[in-house]
Design a protein around this motif. Structure first.
Motif, mmCIF file in Angstrom:
data_model
loop_
_atom_site.group_PDB
_atom_site.id
_atom_site.type_symbol
_atom_site.label_atom_id
_atom_site.label_comp_id
_atom_site.label_asym_id
_atom_site.label_seq_id
_atom_site.Cartn_x
_atom_site.Cartn_y
_atom_site.Cartn_z
ATOM 1 N N PHE A 779 0.813 -1.234 0.000
ATOM 2 C CA PHE A 779 0.000 0.000 0.000
ATOM 3 C C PHE A 779 0.835 1.267 0.000
ATOM 4 N N PHE A 780 2.114 1.156 -0.396
ATOM 5 C CA PHE A 780 2.926 2.368 -0.549
ATOM 6 C C PHE A 780 2.926 2.749 -2.019
ATOM 7 N N SER A 781 2.434 3.967 -2.263
ATOM 8 C CA SER A 781 2.374 4.425 -3.657
ATOM 9 C C SER A 781 2.600 5.929 -3.702
ATOM 10 N N THR A 782 3.239 6.375 -4.775
ATOM 11 C CA THR A 782 3.419 7.827 -4.945
ATOM 12 C C THR A 782 2.421 8.379 -5.962
ATOM 13 N N LYS A 783 1.597 7.425 -6.463
ATOM 14 C CA LYS A 783 0.657 7.828 -7.521
ATOM 15 C C LYS A 783 -0.714 8.121 -6.905
ATOM 16 N N THR A 784 -1.394 9.081 -7.496
ATOM 17 C CA THR A 784 -2.699 9.474 -6.949
ATOM 18 C C THR A 784 -3.703 8.340 -7.023
ATOM 19 N N ASP A 785 -3.649 7.577 -8.130
ATOM 20 C CA ASP A 785 -4.574 6.457 -8.253
ATOM 21 C C ASP A 785 -3.901 5.122 -8.004
ATOM 22 N N GLY A 786 -2.695 5.160 -7.485
ATOM 23 C CA GLY A 786 -1.947 3.900 -7.272
ATOM 24 C C GLY A 786 -2.432 3.154 -6.036
#
Ligand code: ADP
Length: 842
Positions: A779-786
């Motif tokens: 659940f680590f994401s740098t994307k807005t919809d990631g």
């Protein structure tokens, strides 16, 4: 042995110079020498005494002998003198008679009368004879004594003139005739009992020789009548001839008589002819008394010497014993002093008679402070007086326990320590008990250690008992259960069979059995076995409906036996969680794939649109041609083939997507890397076209097969390609730099061995520092919809295939020019994937 004199004797001021010299000399001598001197001096003095006595006796004896010799000499001379005077007197009488005969003043009868008168008065004379010049007997008078004494025939032959004349007689006769003076004959044996000598007085008749008057003397009678009685009592007087043959003696000659030592001889004048008068000393009184005394002294001296030697030997034995005793005493003292155990002796009333240095050191009281003390002793703690007194009473009554007893002892400085005391009776040399000997050991340290041990044992047991895991120890030799903690007893009772079953016996109800976990260590030496641990095993116990993590270990039991220790931890809860997690992971994968497909939905629609549009085109074209009637069969066939191909392609797309998103159990199959890449590129094409990104792929020739689940690996590769495309899109790269590179090559890594390396390289912005550290976090994401589960899933899938994944930035100088993800998958046989290992990263 020390024989030094007491000091007070030595230090007397008035002692004399030789005495001082003696003592200073004495002190300079070594003890051994003093011993020798002390032993030999009495011996020497006794020998000196003996020598003095011997010398005295010798001197006295010489004196005596000299006196005796003198007396013998005197007596012999006296006798000789008397005899000589008598013989001369007789000779004169005979000469007178001879003159009367020569002048014929008397006739034969008168001669005989005078001769008889002469012989009667002279007992020494035995006969007087008148011989004519031819030596014939003219008249002869023989003493009456002799006639009586002698045998008849002898007397007759004496009287007869015809009797043969001895040579001595003839010699004397001739000498008297020739010399015309009285001549004494050599003594001769007239008969065996009678030794005689003669005196021949010549008869001169008018100047001519007219024969001789012969007087015969008995030597025997001569001695008998002229040796005084006191002389003959004192000495032996004898007459011997020149050949030392005894002629006559005052004592009867005895055969075997010792040769006399005191002898004095004088010539027997006027007879001469070598005849000697010999006096001999008896020395009777002196010999007897002197000898007795001498022998008594000698015997006493010998006795004294013998006793001295005995004393000396005794003393030597004593000194040896004393030496041994001193050595023994020194040894005992050294032992007592070096000993760490305190020793205390007391008499029957409890009075302390002895303490050793260790006792003093332990209590802090000096010997002087303790010896002679009656109870209460100074080392009794005041608060324990009653108890100490009770123990002492028990001790004095001989009722102390053989194993000793514990007491609290007070030091001089008031501190206390615990001691253990042992009591034994004190027996003297005569076997009587004189008191008690107590030995004391400081047990404070031992007690502390014991308490600590007990406490640590308690802690240990508490920990063991409090463990949720079942701990059991089984003897390898006889299968006896040596130890089982509370949990074991709770779950399995005291049954040793459970231990064996958990450890991996064939009958064990285990489900997670793996070949390499089976215990096959029996038969190895103990030392090697105990070094070894066994792998953890997971065992399911049906009856308890529980999972156990079982770890076995070989160890040496307290008695040296080889034993197996088993720790069985209840992991049922963990197993359940793992199962749930794996189910969730599976769902997550499917979800992830669905999400991917969802994201790709418009692209997929676009993708499907193409073949469908082409099919529609072909169909429309054929319809219009059919209507126009220009439809050639070949054209129709060609159009139908094209339509069919397009339909097939659309079906393939749908099939592939369906396969990809289909929920299925992970399943490993031998797969070729090229096929995996091809399938991935097919799916990725949709994403890439959407982002307007190109991909260059390179797959090395003749790669070995991989044993993988192709769908999962494809998912990994697709994820990486999708991330790469998104990164390039995000970086808004110009069209010529919008490319992804996919390379598949064989490699060898030291960590895994032979692998196939997949690299996905993009030209995106790369990974920031903070992103790198959290890259694989779920659940680590740098994307807005990631969603942030892509890489996390990738890592789980790769690691479940025993592979590795790594991300790195690519640099152009210091400028980040892109990013590369590398996946290594091992070649060769691989074990089944474990769902649990998927879950631990979720
Ligand atoms: P998501 O893609 O849903 O965000 P991922 O787990 O796939 O989740 O990726 C986590 C994060 O890693 C991304 O949000 C992104 O910031 C970073 N990342 C992944 N791949 C790349 C890449 N090729 N270049 C740059 N950053 C990347």
């Amino acid at each position: 042995m020390q024989l030094s004199p007491p000091e007070h004797l030595v230090s007397q001021a008035h002692r004399s110079r030789p005495k001082r010299w003696f003592w200073s000399w004495w002190r300079r001598q070594s003890p051994a020498r003093q011993d020798r001197v002390a032993t030999l001096a009495p011996l020497a003095s006794v020998l000196l005494f003996l020598a003095a006595i011997v010398a005295a006796f010798w001197y006295l004896r010489n004196e005596e002998v000299e006196r005796e010799v003198e007396s013998v000499k005197r007596d012999a001379e006296l006798v000789q003198q008397q005899i000589r005077l008598r013989l001369i007197e007789n000779q004169e009488q005979l000469i007178r008679l001879a003159r009367e005969v020569g002048t014929h003043a008397i006739d034969r009868a008168q001669f005989l009368a005078q001769a008889e008168g002469m012989v009667r008065n002279r007992p020494e004379m035995i006969a007087i004879s008148w011989l004519n010049p031819r030596q014939q007997v003219l008249a002869r008078h023989v003493t009456a004594n002799l006639v009586e004494a002698m045998p008849r025939d002898l007397a007759a032959s004496e009287a007869s003139s015809e009797a043969p004349r001895p040579k001595e007689t003839t010699d004397a006769f001739k000498d008297a005739r020739d010399l015309r003076q009285p001549i004494y004959s050599r003594p001769f044996r007239q008969n065996p009992h009678l030794v005689v000598f003669q005196v021949h007085v010549p008869l001169i008749e008018q100047g001519a020789f007219a024969g001789t008057l012969v007087a015969e003397y008995s030597l025997e009678s001569m001695l008998r009548y002229f040796v005084p009685a006191e002389v003959s009592r004192r000495h032996v007087v004898s007459l011997v001839d020149e050949d030392e043959e005894m002629l006559a003696s005052t004592v009867t000659p005895q055969r075997g008589r010792a040769a006399p030592t005191l002898v004095y001889s004088v010539p027997f004048s006027p007879v001469d002819h070598g005849v000697m008068l010999r006096g001999e000393g008896y020395r009777t009184s002196f010999g007897l008394i002197g000898n007795t005394l001498f022998w008594m002294v000698l015997a006493l001296s010998v006795l004294t010497v013998w006793m001295l030697l005995g004393t000396w030997r005794h003393m030597r034995r004593r000194s040896q014993i004393q030496g041994a005793l001193v050595q023994e005493t020194n040894f005992r003292r050294a032992m007592e002093n070096s000993m760490l155990t305190g020793m205390r002796a007391m008499d029957m009333e409890g009075r302390i008679s002895y303490v050793n240095p260790a006792f003093s050191a332990m209590t802090g009281f000096t010997e002087a402070e303790l010896i002679g003390r009656l109870p209460p002793y100074p080392h009794w703690a005041p608060e324990l007086l009653d108890e100490s007194a009770r123990l002492l009473r028990q001790e004095l009554a001989g009722l102390s326990p053989a194993g000793g007893f514990e007491v609290r002892v007070m030091r001089k400085d008031g501190t206390r320590f615990d001691a253990r005391m042992y009591v034994s009776p004190l027996i003297d040399a005569r076997g009587h008990q004189t008191g008690w000997m107590t030995s004391m050991t400081n047990i404070t340290e031992a007690k502390r250690v014991r308490d600590q041990l007990t406490a640590s044992h308690e802690r240990f047991t508490t920990v063991l008992e409090g463990l949720d895991a079942a701990v059991s120890v089984l003897s390898v030799q006889n299968g006896e259960l040596l130890f089982a903690n509370r949990s074991y007893k709770l779950w399995f009772g005291s049954d040793a069979r459970w231990h064996a079953q958990l450890a991996g016996e064939p009958s064990a109800t285990s489900r997670g059995d793996r070949d390499d976990a089976v215990d096959n260590l029996s038969g190895l030496p103990t030392a090697e076995l105990t070094e070894l641990g066994a792998d953890a095993r997971e065992v399911f116990v049906d009856t308890l409906q529980k999972w156990f993590d079982v770890r076995a270990r070989y160890l040496q039991w307290t008695d040296g036996r080889l034993a197996q220790m088993l720790i069985a931890t209840d992991i049922t809860a963990r197993r359940r969680m793992e199962e749930q997690a794996s189910q969730q992971a599976e769902r997550a994968q499917v979800t992830s794939r669905l999400v991917t497909m969802g994201e790709m939905a418009s692209s997929v629609a676009h993708e499907l649109n193409q073949p469908l549009a082409a099919i529609a085109n072909y169909c429309n074209g054929m319809i219009s041609r059919a209507k126009a009637g220009t439809l050639q069969q070949e054209d129709l066939l060609m159009a139908l083939e094209k339509t069919s191909r397009q339909a097939h392609r659309a079906g393939q797309i749908i099939h592939r997507i369906r396969n990809f998103v289909k929920r299925s159990e992970p399943q490993r199959t031998p797969s070729r890397a090229a096929d995996l890449v091809e399938d991935t590129l097919e799916l990725a094409g949709i994403v890439l076209r959407r982002h307007n990104v190109a991909i260059h792929s390179y797959v090395a020739q003749r790669l070995p097969q991989l044993m993988v689940d192709p769908i999962l690996i494809e998912q990994v590769l697709l994820n990486l390609i999708k991330n790469a495309a998104e990164a390039i899109d995000q970086a808004q790269r110009p069209p010529q730099r919008r490319t992804i590179e996919l390379r598949v090559v064989p490699r060898h890594t030291p960590e895994i061995g032979g692998v196939i390396e997949f690299t996905v390289t993009d030209t995106g912005p790369g990974l920031k520092e903070e992103v790198i550290s959290r890259l694989y976090e779920a659940f680590f994401s740098t994307k807005t919809d990631g969603l942030g589960i892509g890489l996390s899933l990738c890592r789980s899938i790769v690691e479940s295939h025993h592979g590795r994944i790594r991300a790195e930035n690519l640099y152009n100088g210091t400028h980040i020019s892109g990013c590369r993800f590398t996946v290594w998958l091992p070649v060769g046989n691989l074990g089944a994937s474990e769902p649990s290992q998927f879950a631990e990263h979720l």
